[in-house]
Design a protein around this motif. Structure first.
Motif, short mmCIF file in Angstrom:
data_model
loop_
_atom_site.label_atom_id
_atom_site.label_comp_id
_atom_site.label_asym_id
_atom_site.label_seq_id
_atom_site.Cartn_x
_atom_site.Cartn_y
_atom_site.Cartn_z
N VAL A 3 2.56 -27.66 9.91
CA VAL A 3 2.59 -26.25 9.55
C VAL A 3 3.50 -25.54 10.53
O VAL A 3 3.37 -25.69 11.74
CB VAL A 3 1.17 -25.63 9.60
N VAL A 4 4.44 -24.80 10.01
CA VAL A 4 5.37 -24.06 10.85
C VAL A 4 4.95 -22.60 10.84
O VAL A 4 4.81 -21.99 9.77
CB VAL A 4 6.82 -24.19 10.34
N THR A 5 4.70 -22.05 12.00
CA THR A 5 4.34 -20.64 12.11
C THR A 5 5.62 -19.84 12.27
O THR A 5 6.42 -20.12 13.14
CB THR A 5 3.44 -20.40 13.33
N SER A 6 5.80 -18.89 11.40
CA SER A 6 6.99 -18.05 11.46
C SER A 6 6.93 -17.13 12.66
O SER A 6 5.86 -16.79 13.14
CB SER A 6 7.11 -17.23 10.18
N GLY A 7 8.09 -16.70 13.11
CA GLY A 7 8.17 -15.80 14.24
C GLY A 7 7.86 -14.37 13.86
O GLY A 7 7.41 -14.08 12.76
N CYS A 8 8.13 -13.48 14.76
CA CYS A 8 7.79 -12.06 14.64
C CYS A 8 8.17 -11.46 13.28
O CYS A 8 8.97 -12.01 12.55
CB CYS A 8 8.51 -11.28 15.74
N GLY A 9 7.58 -10.31 12.98
CA GLY A 9 7.89 -9.61 11.75
C GLY A 9 8.08 -8.12 12.00
O GLY A 9 7.46 -7.56 12.91
N ILE A 10 8.95 -7.50 11.22
CA ILE A 10 9.16 -6.05 11.35
C ILE A 10 9.14 -5.41 9.96
O ILE A 10 9.47 -6.04 8.97
CB ILE A 10 10.50 -5.70 12.06
N ILE A 11 8.72 -4.14 9.93
CA ILE A 11 8.78 -3.34 8.71
C ILE A 11 9.30 -1.96 9.10
O ILE A 11 9.26 -1.59 10.27
CB ILE A 11 7.41 -3.21 8.01
N GLY A 12 9.78 -1.23 8.13
CA GLY A 12 10.27 0.10 8.43
C GLY A 12 10.35 0.96 7.19
O GLY A 12 10.34 0.46 6.07
N SER A 13 10.42 2.25 7.43
CA SER A 13 10.55 3.22 6.37
C SER A 13 11.55 4.28 6.83
O SER A 13 11.47 4.75 7.97
CB SER A 13 9.20 3.86 6.07
N LEU A 14 12.45 4.65 5.96
CA LEU A 14 13.46 5.65 6.29
C LEU A 14 13.48 6.71 5.20
O LEU A 14 13.85 6.43 4.05
CB LEU A 14 14.85 5.01 6.42
N GLY A 15 13.03 7.92 5.53
CA GLY A 15 13.08 9.04 4.60
C GLY A 15 12.04 9.03 3.50
O GLY A 15 12.15 9.82 2.56
N ILE A 16 11.05 8.17 3.57
CA ILE A 16 9.99 8.12 2.56
C ILE A 16 8.67 8.41 3.27
O ILE A 16 8.35 7.79 4.27
CB ILE A 16 9.91 6.73 1.89
N GLU A 17 7.90 9.37 2.75
CA GLU A 17 6.61 9.66 3.35
C GLU A 17 5.61 8.57 2.98
O GLU A 17 5.39 8.30 1.80
CB GLU A 17 6.08 11.01 2.86
N ILE A 18 5.04 7.95 3.99
CA ILE A 18 4.03 6.91 3.80
C ILE A 18 2.82 7.31 4.63
O ILE A 18 2.95 7.59 5.83
CB ILE A 18 4.54 5.52 4.24
N GLU A 19 1.66 7.32 4.01
CA GLU A 19 0.44 7.67 4.74
C GLU A 19 0.19 6.62 5.82
O GLU A 19 0.45 5.43 5.62
CB GLU A 19 -0.74 7.73 3.79
N PRO A 20 -0.32 7.05 6.98
CA PRO A 20 -0.57 6.12 8.08
C PRO A 20 -1.43 4.91 7.69
O PRO A 20 -1.16 3.79 8.11
CB PRO A 20 -1.27 6.98 9.13
N ALA A 21 -2.45 5.12 6.87
CA ALA A 21 -3.31 4.01 6.46
C ALA A 21 -2.55 2.97 5.63
O ALA A 21 -2.77 1.77 5.77
CB ALA A 21 -4.51 4.53 5.67
N ILE A 22 -1.64 3.44 4.79
CA ILE A 22 -0.85 2.52 3.96
C ILE A 22 0.13 1.75 4.83
O ILE A 22 0.30 0.54 4.68
CB ILE A 22 -0.13 3.28 2.83
N PHE A 23 0.78 2.44 5.77
CA PHE A 23 1.72 1.75 6.66
C PHE A 23 0.98 0.72 7.51
O PHE A 23 1.46 -0.39 7.69
CB PHE A 23 2.47 2.75 7.54
N SER A 24 -0.20 1.06 8.00
CA SER A 24 -1.00 0.11 8.78
C SER A 24 -1.38 -1.10 7.95
O SER A 24 -1.38 -2.23 8.44
CB SER A 24 -2.26 0.78 9.32
N SER A 25 -1.69 -0.88 6.67
CA SER A 25 -2.01 -1.98 5.77
C SER A 25 -0.79 -2.89 5.57
O SER A 25 -0.91 -4.11 5.54
CB SER A 25 -2.48 -1.43 4.43
#
Length: 64
Positions: free
Chosen positions: A7-29
């Protein structure tokens, strides 16, 4: 011939949002959905008016 599976564990992950309102709970999810990418830490950065939101999951790599 022996076949070895691993099993290969993938490295770090990133997400982002630019100019779109996202509720904190949804972004945390969304960030939680990347937990398999890095179980060793996480963080969220928001710009002043939430125009830019970045999140990351960290995978610590320990050498021999």
């Amino acid at each position: 011939m022996k076949v070895r599976h691993s099993v290969v564990t993938s490295g770090c992950g990133i997400i982002g949002s630019l100019g779109i309102e996202i509720e904190p709970a949804i972004f945390s999810s969304m960030l939680s959905s990347l937990s398999h990418r890095g179980p060793d830490g996480e963080g969220i950065w928001r710009s002043e008016h939430d125009k830019i939101i970045l999140g990351h999951r960290r995978l610590a790599i320990v050498g021999p």
